[in-house]
Each structure stands twice: as structure tokens, then as C-alpha cells.
Design a protein around this motif. Sequence first.
Motif, short mmCIF file in Angstrom:
data_model
loop_
_atom_site.label_atom_id
_atom_site.label_comp_id
_atom_site.label_asym_id
_atom_site.label_seq_id
_atom_site.Cartn_x
_atom_site.Cartn_y
_atom_site.Cartn_z
N ARG A 3 15.04 -6.01 -1.84
CA ARG A 3 14.09 -6.60 -2.84
C ARG A 3 14.84 -6.97 -4.34
NH1 ARG A 3 8.70 -5.11 -1.50
NH2 ARG A 3 8.18 -4.76 -3.45
N THR A 4 14.77 -8.16 -4.36
CA THR A 4 15.37 -8.53 -5.57
C THR A 4 14.40 -9.01 -6.42
OG1 THR A 4 17.53 -9.08 -4.37
CG2 THR A 4 17.29 -9.89 -6.71
N GLU A 5 14.46 -8.55 -7.85
CA GLU A 5 13.59 -9.31 -8.83
C GLU A 5 14.12 -10.60 -9.59
OE1 GLU A 5 12.17 -6.61 -11.83
OE2 GLU A 5 11.06 -5.56 -10.43
N PHE A 51 9.65 -12.90 2.51
CA PHE A 51 8.86 -13.27 1.32
C PHE A 51 8.49 -14.56 1.01
CE2 PHE A 51 11.38 -9.32 0.34
CZ PHE A 51 10.35 -8.45 -0.23
N CYS A 121 16.29 -14.59 -6.58
CA CYS A 121 15.49 -14.14 -5.35
C CYS A 121 14.83 -15.34 -4.88
CB CYS A 121 14.89 -13.17 -5.68
SG CYS A 121 13.29 -13.31 -6.75
N ARG A 144 2.56 -9.26 -1.21
CA ARG A 144 3.85 -9.10 -0.49
C ARG A 144 3.70 -9.07 0.87
NH1 ARG A 144 4.50 -10.28 -5.10
NH2 ARG A 144 5.36 -9.56 -6.97
N ILE A 177 9.47 -10.94 -6.78
CA ILE A 177 10.36 -9.94 -5.92
C ILE A 177 10.38 -10.91 -4.46
CG2 ILE A 177 10.40 -7.98 -4.57
CD1 ILE A 177 8.56 -6.70 -7.31
N GLY A 178 11.85 -10.79 -4.24
CA GLY A 178 12.06 -11.25 -2.79
C GLY A 178 13.47 -11.07 -2.31
N CYS A 179 13.89 -11.70 -1.38
CA CYS A 179 15.33 -11.60 -0.82
C CYS A 179 16.36 -12.30 -1.92
CB CYS A 179 15.59 -12.48 0.49
SG CYS A 179 14.46 -11.77 1.84
#
Length: 187
Positions: A3-5, A51, A121, A144, A177-179
Motif C-alpha cells: 500500500r503506497t500513497e 487496486f 502508486c 479499496r 493508495i495502491g501498489c
Amino acid sequence: MARTESKMLALGTLAPEFSLMDTVTEKTMNLQAMKGEKGTVIMFICNHCPFVVHVNPEISKMAKEYQHKGIGFIAISSNDIKNYPQDGPSYMKIKAKAEDYTFPYLYDESQEVAKAYQAACTPDFYLFDEDLKLVYRGQLDDSRPGNNLPLNGRDLRNAMDALLEGNEISTVQKPSIGCNIKWADIG
């Protein structure tokens, strides 16, 4: 699932220029030719991230709705395809057709465009006004994978609606937020 912002590029930033290959048409396209008359959404996505898989139906639907209102949509994949071959151009073309994308799906092989936009992300969303100044960056909505919140694109839709109506866009914006973007190993 990492989880990267979003890094939240400064509002008012002028969209960095680029020319990239559209994986569907296999033609090089540039930002000036693709931008919308009233605004432009640039999104960093990829094929495999859960995501992005989760939001694909909404971004496809949203593009069809807002392109008719003068908002251009551009998707870019910047992932390293050496380690993530499923994100390569031939698979991007298949994904674009399967998801019924009505917008270019560009391949950023050098990853320079992602770096210029400070993309972190997938998905990472940016909305620029008619002059290509950044007015929104952040999440599509609160949904999400697995959180059971409705996928509706509320945050980005609100920003696009305010832009189209000439209203002020709230500066209170939540990061996407995602990969993490899969950066190539250099060396």
C-alpha cells in the motif's frame, strides 16, 4: 498487496510535457494533442495491480461520461516490464480493449514521465485545468479492494464537476493508495 500513497504533487503545477506510445494504436502521442478542451485527467495505472483492477470499471465509465463534457483522459503505465512482463505493451493493448478504454493507454518505458509527475502508486490520479495547471491529485474515491465501500469515483468526479462548473475545487484532497510503481533496477 503493498500500500503506497500518492506523493501529492503541488497544486498549480504545470503538467510536464511528454510523448509516449499508445499501446492500442501503436502511435506516439503527445500531451498537447490529447488534452481535453476543459480539463485533462492523467492517471498512472498498470495491468496487474489489484487496486487498479478494482477501479477499472469506474475509470472506464467515468471517461465515457466526462469525455463528452470536454475532459480528456490519458492512462500511463510506467512499470518495469523486465520484472513485471504482464504490464508490457502487448498486454496493455489487450487490457485496454477488455476494459473498453476510450482513452489512450500509454507506455512510459523510460519511467521519466512517472518521475516528472512524481507518481508513486497505481492508480495515481491527476486533474489539470484547460491551461494544464494541476487542480486535483489524489484518490478516485474511498473504495479499496475488500473494504466493501462503493466504487463511485466521488472524489475525482467532484473535482471534475467543480472544474466544469467554474467552482473552486477543494484543496482538501486525499492521496490515492495502491501498489507502488515498479521501478527498473539501474546498474
